[in-house]
Design a protein around this motif. Structure first.
Motif, PDB file in Angstrom:
ATOM      1  N   LEU A 140      47.416  41.431  56.767  1.00 37.87           N
ATOM      2  CA  LEU A 140      47.028  40.069  56.412  1.00 37.87           C
ATOM      3  C   LEU A 140      45.888  40.127  55.408  1.00 37.87           C
ATOM      4  O   LEU A 140      44.902  40.854  55.617  1.00 37.87           O
ATOM      5  CB  LEU A 140      46.608  39.287  57.656  1.00 37.87           C
ATOM      6  CG  LEU A 140      47.755  38.916  58.594  1.00 37.87           C
ATOM      7  CD1 LEU A 140      47.229  38.511  59.963  1.00 37.87           C
ATOM      8  CD2 LEU A 140      48.583  37.780  57.992  1.00 37.87           C
ATOM      9  N   LEU A 141      46.036  39.381  54.317  1.00 37.07           N
ATOM     10  CA  LEU A 141      45.045  39.383  53.241  1.00 37.07           C
ATOM     11  C   LEU A 141      44.266  38.079  53.274  1.00 37.07           C
ATOM     12  O   LEU A 141      44.860  36.989  53.251  1.00 37.07           O
ATOM     13  CB  LEU A 141      45.736  39.526  51.885  1.00 37.07           C
ATOM     14  CG  LEU A 141      46.679  40.718  51.710  1.00 37.07           C
ATOM     15  CD1 LEU A 141      47.385  40.625  50.364  1.00 37.07           C
ATOM     16  CD2 LEU A 141      45.906  42.014  51.815  1.00 37.07           C
ATOM     17  N   ASP A 142      42.952  38.178  53.321  1.00 35.47           N
ATOM     18  CA  ASP A 142      42.087  37.010  53.244  1.00 35.47           C
ATOM     19  C   ASP A 142      41.848  36.713  51.767  1.00 35.47           C
ATOM     20  O   ASP A 142      41.093  37.435  51.097  1.00 35.47           O
ATOM     21  CB  ASP A 142      40.766  37.275  53.967  1.00 35.47           C
ATOM     22  CG  ASP A 142      39.869  36.042  54.022  1.00 35.47           C
ATOM     23  OD1 ASP A 142      40.087  35.108  53.220  1.00 35.47           O
ATOM     24  OD2 ASP A 142      38.952  36.010  54.853  1.00 35.47           O
ATOM     25  N   LEU A 143      42.483  35.679  51.254  1.00 31.66           N
ATOM     26  CA  LEU A 143      42.425  35.397  49.824  1.00 31.66           C
ATOM     27  C   LEU A 143      41.070  34.869  49.375  1.00 31.66           C
ATOM     28  O   LEU A 143      40.831  34.746  48.174  1.00 31.66           O
ATOM     29  CB  LEU A 143      43.519  34.399  49.447  1.00 31.66           C
ATOM     30  CG  LEU A 143      44.947  34.925  49.601  1.00 31.66           C
ATOM     31  CD1 LEU A 143      45.951  33.828  49.275  1.00 31.66           C
ATOM     32  CD2 LEU A 143      45.179  36.149  48.728  1.00 31.66           C
ATOM     33  N   SER A 144      40.188  34.559  50.316  1.00 29.91           N
ATOM     34  CA  SER A 144      38.829  34.177  49.936  1.00 29.91           C
ATOM     35  C   SER A 144      37.990  35.407  49.613  1.00 29.91           C
ATOM     36  O   SER A 144      36.896  35.292  49.058  1.00 29.91           O
ATOM     37  CB  SER A 144      38.164  33.368  51.053  1.00 29.91           C
ATOM     38  OG  SER A 144      37.992  34.159  52.216  1.00 29.91           O
ATOM     39  N   GLU A 145      38.522  36.590  49.939  1.00 30.66           N
ATOM     40  CA  GLU A 145      37.783  37.830  49.714  1.00 30.66           C
ATOM     41  C   GLU A 145      38.510  38.829  48.825  1.00 30.66           C
ATOM     42  O   GLU A 145      37.880  39.697  48.219  1.00 30.66           O
ATOM     43  CB  GLU A 145      37.487  38.509  51.057  1.00 30.66           C
ATOM     44  CG  GLU A 145      36.642  37.672  52.002  1.00 30.66           C
ATOM     45  CD  GLU A 145      36.443  38.358  53.331  1.00 30.66           C
ATOM     46  OE1 GLU A 145      37.082  39.416  53.573  1.00 30.66           O
ATOM     47  OE2 GLU A 145      35.647  37.851  54.136  1.00 30.66           O
ATOM     48  N   THR A 146      39.829  38.742  48.749  1.00 32.50           N
ATOM     49  CA  THR A 146      40.589  39.749  48.008  1.00 32.50           C
ATOM     50  C   THR A 146      41.798  39.104  47.331  1.00 32.50           C
ATOM     51  O   THR A 146      42.115  37.934  47.580  1.00 32.50           O
ATOM     52  CB  THR A 146      41.071  40.869  48.955  1.00 32.50           C
ATOM     53  OG1 THR A 146      41.652  41.917  48.174  1.00 32.50           O
ATOM     54  CG2 THR A 146      42.099  40.343  49.950  1.00 32.50           C
ATOM     55  N   ARG A 147      42.462  39.871  46.496  1.00 31.49           N
ATOM     56  CA  ARG A 147      43.665  39.396  45.808  1.00 31.49           C
ATOM     57  C   ARG A 147      44.858  40.236  46.242  1.00 31.49           C
ATOM     58  O   ARG A 147      44.718  41.421  46.548  1.00 31.49           O
ATOM     59  CB  ARG A 147      43.499  39.492  44.290  1.00 31.49           C
ATOM     60  CG  ARG A 147      42.459  38.556  43.711  1.00 31.49           C
ATOM     61  CD  ARG A 147      42.428  38.664  42.201  1.00 31.49           C
ATOM     62  NE  ARG A 147      41.465  37.748  41.598  1.00 31.49           N
ATOM     63  CZ  ARG A 147      41.266  37.626  40.295  1.00 31.49           C
ATOM     64  NH1 ARG A 147      41.976  38.373  39.445  1.00 31.49           N
ATOM     65  NH2 ARG A 147      40.379  36.774  39.827  1.00 31.49           N
ATOM     66  N   ALA A 148      46.016  39.616  46.235  1.00 31.06           N
ATOM     67  CA  ALA A 148      47.238  40.351  46.544  1.00 31.06           C
ATOM     68  C   ALA A 148      47.564  41.277  45.378  1.00 31.06           C
ATOM     69  O   ALA A 148      47.327  40.938  44.214  1.00 31.06           O
ATOM     70  CB  ALA A 148      48.384  39.387  46.790  1.00 31.06           C
ATOM     71  N   PRO A 149      48.111  42.464  45.652  1.00 28.29           N
ATOM     72  CA  PRO A 149      48.425  43.415  44.577  1.00 28.29           C
ATOM     73  C   PRO A 149      49.631  42.971  43.757  1.00 28.29           C
ATOM     74  O   PRO A 149      50.626  42.505  44.300  1.00 28.29           O
ATOM     75  CB  PRO A 149      48.730  44.699  45.348  1.00 28.29           C
ATOM     76  CG  PRO A 149      49.201  44.236  46.694  1.00 28.29           C
ATOM     77  CD  PRO A 149      48.423  42.997  46.994  1.00 28.29           C
ATOM     78  N   LYS A 150      49.524  43.123  42.452  1.00 31.03           N
ATOM     79  CA  LYS A 150      50.630  42.774  41.573  1.00 31.03           C
ATOM     80  C   LYS A 150      51.683  43.878  41.589  1.00 31.03           C
ATOM     81  O   LYS A 150      51.362  45.058  41.635  1.00 31.03           O
ATOM     82  CB  LYS A 150      50.136  42.552  40.145  1.00 31.03           C
ATOM     83  CG  LYS A 150      49.345  41.282  39.945  1.00 31.03           C
ATOM     84  CD  LYS A 150      49.059  41.048  38.479  1.00 31.03           C
ATOM     85  CE  LYS A 150      48.352  39.721  38.257  1.00 31.03           C
ATOM     86  NZ  LYS A 150      48.104  39.455  36.813  1.00 31.03           N
ATOM     87  N   GLY A 151      52.949  43.458  41.541  1.00 28.17           N
ATOM     88  CA  GLY A 151      54.041  44.399  41.424  1.00 28.17           C
ATOM     89  C   GLY A 151      54.464  45.074  42.715  1.00 28.17           C
ATOM     90  O   GLY A 151      55.455  45.793  42.730  1.00 28.17           O
ATOM     91  N   HIS A 152      53.743  44.854  43.797  1.00 28.29           N
ATOM     92  CA  HIS A 152      54.058  45.523  45.066  1.00 28.29           C
ATOM     93  C   HIS A 152      55.199  44.839  45.812  1.00 28.29           C
ATOM     94  O   HIS A 152      56.027  45.502  46.435  1.00 28.29           O
ATOM     95  CB  HIS A 152      52.820  45.563  45.951  1.00 28.29           C
ATOM     96  CG  HIS A 152      53.069  46.114  47.324  1.00 28.29           C
ATOM     97  ND1 HIS A 152      53.292  47.459  47.563  1.00 28.29           N
ATOM     98  CD2 HIS A 152      53.163  45.503  48.538  1.00 28.29           C
ATOM     99  CE1 HIS A 152      53.482  47.651  48.850  1.00 28.29           C
ATOM    100  NE2 HIS A 152      53.422  46.488  49.467  1.00 28.29           N
ATOM    101  N   TYR A 153      55.254  43.518  45.730  1.00 30.44           N
ATOM    102  CA  TYR A 153      56.214  42.752  46.528  1.00 30.44           C
ATOM    103  C   TYR A 153      57.478  42.446  45.738  1.00 30.44           C
ATOM    104  O   TYR A 153      57.420  42.102  44.561  1.00 30.44           O
ATOM    105  CB  TYR A 153      55.565  41.457  47.023  1.00 30.44           C
ATOM    106  CG  TYR A 153      54.394  41.723  47.933  1.00 30.44           C
ATOM    107  CD1 TYR A 153      54.582  42.135  49.248  1.00 30.44           C
ATOM    108  CD2 TYR A 153      53.087  41.602  47.462  1.00 30.44           C
ATOM    109  CE1 TYR A 153      53.508  42.411  50.078  1.00 30.44           C
ATOM    110  CE2 TYR A 153      52.008  41.872  48.284  1.00 30.44           C
ATOM    111  CZ  TYR A 153      52.225  42.272  49.591  1.00 30.44           C
ATOM    112  OH  TYR A 153      51.156  42.556  50.412  1.00 30.44           O
ATOM    113  N   LYS A 154      58.612  42.556  46.416  1.00 30.85           N
ATOM    114  CA  LYS A 154      59.891  42.209  45.802  1.00 30.85           C
ATOM    115  C   LYS A 154      60.179  40.715  45.930  1.00 30.85           C
ATOM    116  O   LYS A 154      61.055  40.189  45.246  1.00 30.85           O
ATOM    117  CB  LYS A 154      61.024  43.001  46.458  1.00 30.85           C
ATOM    118  CG  LYS A 154      60.875  44.512  46.332  1.00 30.85           C
ATOM    119  CD  LYS A 154      60.775  44.939  44.870  1.00 30.85           C
ATOM    120  CE  LYS A 154      60.669  46.460  44.765  1.00 30.85           C
ATOM    121  NZ  LYS A 154      60.449  46.883  43.353  1.00 30.85           N
ATOM    122  N   ALA A 155      59.438  40.056  46.829  1.00 29.24           N
ATOM    123  CA  ALA A 155      59.597  38.610  46.989  1.00 29.24           C
ATOM    124  C   ALA A 155      58.281  38.016  47.458  1.00 29.24           C
ATOM    125  O   ALA A 155      57.522  38.646  48.201  1.00 29.24           O
ATOM    126  CB  ALA A 155      60.704  38.290  47.985  1.00 29.24           C
TER     127      ALA A 155
END
Length: 201
Positions: free
Chosen positions: A103-118
């Motif tokens: 689980l990523l807390d978007l107030s503290e970090t960003r989701a990685p680009k290119g990692h997810y297929k959807a």
């Protein structure tokens, strides 16, 4: 209870206000929406399940809340699901669901680009929730050929700030629409939503 919170949601103005409301709502969120027939997460999960996306593909549940969409995706057989949100209270409930790898807390970090297929966002991007810029952020996370499944509810479909983002992405060749289907959103409130499936170009 649901009506009270939903009325408050549509009146929110700042990210801090949104975070505070969803933290407060977390404990009863699932029960409130289940009692009103909230079906958009199940609709989004079914849309991805009907696509060519492999069941072991990495999926990001953007704005995962308490995990309603994550559980719906798991019920469809998907096995690699991460969640992201800004509400610590909501994510604590999501963690207990057991369906998320992380689980990523978007107030503290960003989701990685290119990692997810959807990327999936059920009931997330719209008035009272995430701003129009989150639409572009979701698309930008995906590699070419990646899938983006999301919903726009009745209120959002009437807001050009949101629909213009979708139209611009298609017109600019950034994405193409694979499917769009109008249907129930929260049955008890008589609300509807369009569920879209886009492919990143």
């Amino acid at each position: 209870m649901t009506d009270d919170y939903l009325d408050k949601v549509y009146a929110l103005k700042t990210d801090a206000d949104r975070r505070a409301l969803y933290d407060d709502w977390a404990a009863q969120y699932d029960d409130d929406l289940a009692s009103q027939g909230y079906v958009t997460p199940a609709r989004c999960a079914a849309t991805l399940a009907a696509s060519p996306l492999p069941k072991d593909a990495a999926i990001l549940d953007m704005g995962c809340g308490t995990g309603l969409l994550g559980r719906a995706l798991a019920a469809q057989g998907f096995t690699q699901i991460d969640g992201a949100d800004v509400s610590a209270g909501m994510m604590e409930k999501a963690r207990k669901s057991g369906v998320y790898g992380r689980l990523l807390d978007l107030s503290e970090t960003r989701a990685p680009k290119g990692h997810y297929k959807a990327v999936a966002a059920a009931g997330v991007i719209g008035t009272g929730a995430a701003p129009p810029s989150v639409f572009d952020q979701c698309l930008d996370l995906l590699p070419k050929g990646g899938l983006f499944c999301f919903s726009f509810n009745d209120h959002t479909l009437e807001e050009p700030a949101y629909t213009d983002r979708l139209n611009a992405a298609v017109a600019d060749g950034k994405a193409r629409i694979l499917s769009e289907e109008i249907g129930d959103h929260i049955k008890g409130l008589g609300s509807r939503a369009m569920v879209y499936l886009l492919e990143r170009q």
